[in-house]
Design an enzyme around this catalytic site. Structure first.
Site, short mmCIF file in Angstrom:
data_model
loop_
_atom_site.label_atom_id
_atom_site.label_comp_id
_atom_site.label_asym_id
_atom_site.label_seq_id
_atom_site.Cartn_x
_atom_site.Cartn_y
_atom_site.Cartn_z
N GLY A 7 13.81 10.12 -8.43
CA GLY A 7 13.66 8.81 -7.52
C GLY A 7 14.88 7.94 -7.33
O GLY A 7 15.30 7.61 -6.14
N GLU A 51 7.28 7.68 -4.00
CA GLU A 51 5.90 7.75 -4.63
C GLU A 51 6.10 8.17 -6.03
O GLU A 51 6.32 9.38 -6.15
CB GLU A 51 4.90 8.54 -3.78
CG GLU A 51 4.70 7.99 -2.51
CD GLU A 51 4.07 6.76 -2.37
OE1 GLU A 51 3.75 6.08 -3.40
OE2 GLU A 51 4.16 6.07 -1.35
N CYS A 85 -1.07 11.38 -10.54
CA CYS A 85 -0.04 10.50 -10.84
C CYS A 85 -0.90 9.20 -10.88
O CYS A 85 -0.38 8.22 -11.61
CB CYS A 85 0.75 10.37 -9.65
SG CYS A 85 0.01 9.97 -8.04
N GLY A 127 7.49 12.10 -7.06
CA GLY A 127 7.90 12.66 -8.20
C GLY A 127 8.01 11.50 -9.27
O GLY A 127 7.57 10.46 -9.44
#
Length: 467
Positions: free
Chosen positions: A204, A221, A255, A199
């Protein structure tokens, strides 16, 4: 990628499970066996194959993904990952023999991979099936129990996973937890043995803080602004084809999608002309009616992206329909560095292009910014290629293509700096969910008495020779 907490409901009224049963299951040792691991991986493959139409339908409901894109980026991708794990699992589980120093002879040394315990896997909404199942594949292969938390912003996919996982996998070891912000917060307070999050940077940090309270390892990630450097010494026709494919896949909600293009000023006109022609070729002149072109996840994210365009020099696209969550493939040129579009990860179908005077200035521009999850460079110049690889720090670097590097499960995938920490895919995923335990075994046949004798210069000399 943008944090889901931008528009999370406070609660979605899903009762949060206890992990006590999973802890008890793990303590029995059943998940450590090769038999259990391989059976679960095979069952997960059956789920993906037998329910592929249901999965594709859910992905279409959430993101308007076409059947072909759903297969390429989520269903088929996950099946390939399972197959790779099944094929190589036995070799991964074997102890890795290493050398033993002379002073410890006769003896053997090895590294034994063992599962961490119960893992929490929090997925993202842009690939709502793949981004929970591929970490789950790695967690199972490594012998762990797991709780997966699909994104509530992709409700059809989340609901389907919650329905299907219990029908195929071991309920005493693998669970699905649906819910929003409140449910996620409750999960993060639990003492998991591994935290894995996909995310944005803000959440994070929250996940990492939660893991720190339990001194548990964490993999993040995240994302960031992945640059795409275009050198004049390249095949422009192939270059634009691959950039369009990588950028507008899943409507830019990837991403590792190229976030912006850097190009030498003298090549701008030719590049943009070919780029626009390629956009029309891949998505037609009316992308809103093209079934291969999806939608932004929700209206709020759509409005966020439209806001980026205010005052920019749009040379292609810009049309949008918030009610339909549609934004046309859009190209902008020379945005200011303090514009929002250059300050935040775009995560949508807008591509800014910036021009520079030299190759080195493009590299310097990337190096002056936070380390990206991916960096792309298109060039036929071997010297410039080496400069990019050596001088730019990024989670991954791909030369002369975009997202395609993700299909190679031999390559670790993960970020560096603010784009993430830790990696997975293939053996890297197995290692991420494992503890590398050092094991040494000595023999009784010989014992170096010199080690235990009173200290002397002779003993010191001999020990130095043996070491």
């Amino acid at each position: 990628m943008p944090d889901a907490t931008l528009d999370l409901p406070e609660s979605t009224n899903h009762a949060v499970m206890s992990i006590d049963e999973l802890k008890r299951t793990f303590s029995t040792g059943r998940t450590k066996t090769y038999k259990w691991r391989i059976e679960q991986l095979q069952a997960l493959k059956r789920l993906l194959e037998e329910k592929s139409k249901d999965i594709a339908k859910a992905l279409n409901q959430d993101l308007a993904k076409s059947e072909s894109e759903a297969w390429l980026t989520e269903i088929g991708y996950s099946i390939t990952d399972v197959d790779d794990n099944i094929k190589r699992l036995k070799s991964w589980m074997k102890p890795n023999k290493v050398g033993t120093p002379l002073v410890a002879w006769p003896g053997k040394s090895m590294i034994q991979s063992e599962p961490l315990g119960v893992a929490l896997i929090i997925g993202a909404w842009n690939y709502p099936v793949q981004l929970v199942l591929t970490p789950l594949i790695a967690a199972i292969a490594a012998g762990n129990c797991a709780v997966i938390k699909p994104s509530e912003l992709a409700p059809a996919s989340s609901e389907l996973l919650a329905k299907l996982i219990p029908l195929y996998l071991d309920n005493a070891a693998i669970r699905v937890q649906e819910g929003g912000k409140d449910e996620t917060t409750e999960l993060l307070a639990m003492p998991f043995d591994k935290y894995f999050y996909t995310g944005g940077e803000h959440v994070g940090r929250i996940v990492m803080t939660a893991a720190a309270k339990h001194l548990a390892p964490v993999t993040l990630e995240l994302g960031g602004k992945s640059p795409c450097i275009v050198d004049g010494e390249t095949n422009l026709d192939i270059t634009v084809r691959r950039i369009v494919w990588g950028k507008w896949m899943n409507v830019g909600q990837t991403c590792v999608a190229p976030d912006y293009v850097l190009i030498e000023e003298k090549y701008l006109a030719d590049f943009t002309q070919k780029l626009i022609a390629e956009i029309k070729k891949q998505y037609s002149k009316e992308p809103q009616s093209n079934k291969d072109y999806g939608r932004v996840i929700n209206q709020r994210h759509c409005a966020r992206l439209i806001n980026y365009l205010e005052g920019l020099n749009i040379i292609h696209g810009g049309k949008h329909d918030v009610d339909e969550r549609f934004i046309e493939p859009t190209v902008v040129v020379q945005p200011k560095l303090d514009d929002l579009i250059m300050q935040e990860e775009i995560f949508g179908p807008i591509l800014p292009i910036l021009t520079f005077k030299s190759k080195q200035s493009m590299i310097d521009f990337v190096r002056a910014r936070p380390k990206p999850l991916a960096c792309y460079a298109f060039t036929s110049n071997k010297e410039f290629e080496s400069m990019v690889v050596e001088e730019i720090s990024a989670g991954s670097i791909c030369i002369n293509d975009t997202n395609i590097f993700l299909v190679n499960h031999e390559l670790p995938f993960g970020g560096v700096g603010t784009s993430g920490m830790g990696n997975y895919h293939g053996k890297s995923g197995f290692d991420t969910f494992s503890h590398q335990k050092a094991v040494m075994k000595r023999s009784f046949k010989f014992d170096a008495a010199i080690r235990y004798a009173p200290f002397s210069k002779l003993k010191l000399m001999l020990l130095k020779k043996l070491s």
